[in-house]
Design a protein around this motif. Structure first.
Motif, PDB file in Angstrom:
ATOM      1  N   GLU A  50       0.841  -1.200   0.000  1.00 52.44           N
ATOM      2  CA  GLU A  50       0.000   0.000   0.000  1.00 52.44           C
ATOM      3  C   GLU A  50       0.873   1.246   0.000  1.00 52.44           C
ATOM      4  O   GLU A  50       0.632   2.197  -0.756  1.00 52.44           O
ATOM      5  N   ASN A  52       2.668   1.490  -3.469  1.00 52.53           N
ATOM      6  CA  ASN A  52       1.807   1.995  -4.540  1.00 52.53           C
ATOM      7  C   ASN A  52       1.606   3.503  -4.441  1.00 52.53           C
ATOM      8  O   ASN A  52       1.572   4.211  -5.447  1.00 52.53           O
ATOM      9  N   GLU A  67       3.022   6.172  -7.208  1.00 50.20           N
ATOM     10  CA  GLU A  67       2.161   7.172  -7.853  1.00 50.20           C
ATOM     11  C   GLU A  67       2.775   8.566  -7.740  1.00 50.20           C
ATOM     12  O   GLU A  67       2.754   9.344  -8.695  1.00 50.20           O
ATOM     13  N   GLU A 100      -7.344   1.989 -11.556  1.00 53.73           N
ATOM     14  CA  GLU A 100      -7.624   2.417 -10.181  1.00 53.73           C
ATOM     15  C   GLU A 100      -8.597   1.460  -9.507  1.00 53.73           C
ATOM     16  O   GLU A 100      -8.452   1.134  -8.322  1.00 53.73           O
ATOM     17  N   MET A 101      -9.585   0.996 -10.258  1.00 57.37           N
ATOM     18  CA  MET A 101     -10.575   0.069  -9.713  1.00 57.37           C
ATOM     19  C   MET A 101      -9.910  -1.248  -9.300  1.00 57.37           C
ATOM     20  O   MET A 101     -10.151  -1.763  -8.196  1.00 57.37           O
ATOM     21  N   ARG A 125      -6.717  -1.716  -8.682  1.00 61.74           N
ATOM     22  CA  ARG A 125      -5.747  -1.458  -7.617  1.00 61.74           C
ATOM     23  C   ARG A 125      -6.416  -1.479  -6.247  1.00 61.74           C
ATOM     24  O   ARG A 125      -5.873  -2.003  -5.277  1.00 61.74           O
ATOM     25  N   LYS A 126      -7.606  -0.911  -6.176  1.00 58.25           N
ATOM     26  CA  LYS A 126      -8.343  -0.918  -4.915  1.00 58.25           C
ATOM     27  C   LYS A 126      -8.782  -2.330  -4.531  1.00 58.25           C
ATOM     28  O   LYS A 126      -8.787  -2.698  -3.357  1.00 58.25           O
ATOM     29  N   GLU A 127      -9.146  -3.119  -5.545  1.00 57.06           N
ATOM     30  CA  GLU A 127      -9.592  -4.490  -5.277  1.00 57.06           C
ATOM     31  C   GLU A 127      -8.440  -5.392  -4.845  1.00 57.06           C
ATOM     32  O   GLU A 127      -8.569  -6.176  -3.905  1.00 57.06           O
ATOM     33  N   LYS A 128      -7.303  -5.285  -5.543  1.00 52.68           N
ATOM     34  CA  LYS A 128      -6.189  -6.200  -5.295  1.00 52.68           C
ATOM     35  C   LYS A 128      -5.178  -5.671  -4.283  1.00 52.68           C
ATOM     36  O   LYS A 128      -4.399  -6.438  -3.718  1.00 52.68           O
ATOM     37  N   GLY A 129      -5.162  -4.348  -4.088  1.00 55.51           N
ATOM     38  CA  GLY A 129      -4.186  -3.772  -3.169  1.00 55.51           C
ATOM     39  C   GLY A 129      -2.813  -3.609  -3.780  1.00 55.51           C
ATOM     40  O   GLY A 129      -1.839  -3.333  -3.087  1.00 55.51           O
TER      41      GLY A 129
END
Length: 257
Positions: A93, A96, A100, A121-122, A124-128
């Motif tokens: 986390e 990432n 960025e 982005e979607m 990334r939020k799901e997988k971390g």
């Protein structure tokens, strides 16, 4: 043997290539943020256990310590492995977020949203963690018409705001670049070695007091001394220009100096 004039010409050419001439719009050179290193389970394990291994086996070389850590990692109990997984998730986390920041520092301009950036982005939020290109492509291909319509509406709304922000950024950037050019001209920053030498002699710089009128008449020792003087002067001017730009609020432009 080379003539004194020929030697002088070669040294002048060398000085010219060393002169700080950073392109004013080279955003790729503006990265003040270091690229982060992606953490791994073995990296975390080594970080946690290296000191202990070195203390227990002081006779081992650095290479042997690394081999020992590798053997220990391969035989790691399931419970310890699960703990490392948890630590890695938290580290990713941070990684990432840092990645960025680094990528944004390469090109600070406001960027328009695309369907690829939305899906990235979607995921990334799901997988971390950052998704692969294959994951992004596969997800885009599996979107339903309704999902695509929803994403398009979101994209349109946000891109209107981004377009306004980009116009403001470009205007501010132009002001900053003009101020940068003014500072460089005032300080004679970025000029050739021959031009700086001529300016210094004309203005009576103390550092060039005992030097001949023309750079082509300098001895090798004098040319080396002038090279060092110019290098230090360039560094000083570079810091001064950057600080003045930052003080005026032109942070992106300051990073290109």
């Amino acid at each position: 043997m080379l003539s004194a004039l020929r030697v002088s010409s070669l040294v002048q050419r060398s000085l010219l290539t060393r002169t700080l001439l950073t392109p004013v719009c080279s955003f790729a050179s503006s990265a003040s943020v270091k690229k982060p290193t992606r953490p791994t389970k073995f990296f975390l394990f080594s970080k946690n256990m290296r000191a202990q291994v070195v203390e227990s086996h002081p006779e081992l070389s650095a290479c042997e310590v690394a081999t020992k850590l590798g053997d220990m990692y391969r035989n790691l109990p399931a419970a310890d492995n699960a703990q490392l997984e948890s630590q890695l998730e938290a580290q990713l986390e941070t990684y990432n977020a840092d990645l960025e920041k680094f990528q944004n520092s390469l090109d600070p301009r406001p960027k328009k949203m695309t369907i690829a950036s939305q899906v990235t982005e979607m995921l990334r939020k799901e997988k971390g963690s950052a998704p692969s290109i294959d994951d992004i492509s596969s997800t885009i291909g599996s979107l339903t018409p309704e999902q695509k319509q929803t994403l398009e509406a979101e994209r349109k709304e946000k891109n209107e705001k981004i377009a306004k922000a980009l116009a403001e950024w470009n205007e501010r950037q132009s002001e900053g670049l003009a101020f940068q050019a003014e500072l460089k001209k005032k300080l004679n920053h970025g000029k050739s070695a021959k031009a700086v030498y001529a300016i210094g002699k004309k203005r009576g710089w103390v550092a060039l007091k005992d030097f001949p009128k023309d750079i082509s008449d300098c001895s090798m020792k004098q040319l080396a001394e002038f090279q060092n003087f110019k290098h230090q002067r360039d560094l000083k001017n570079k810091r001064l220009i950057r600080n003045k730009l930052k003080a005026a609020g032109f942070f992106d432009v300051a990073n290109t100096v």
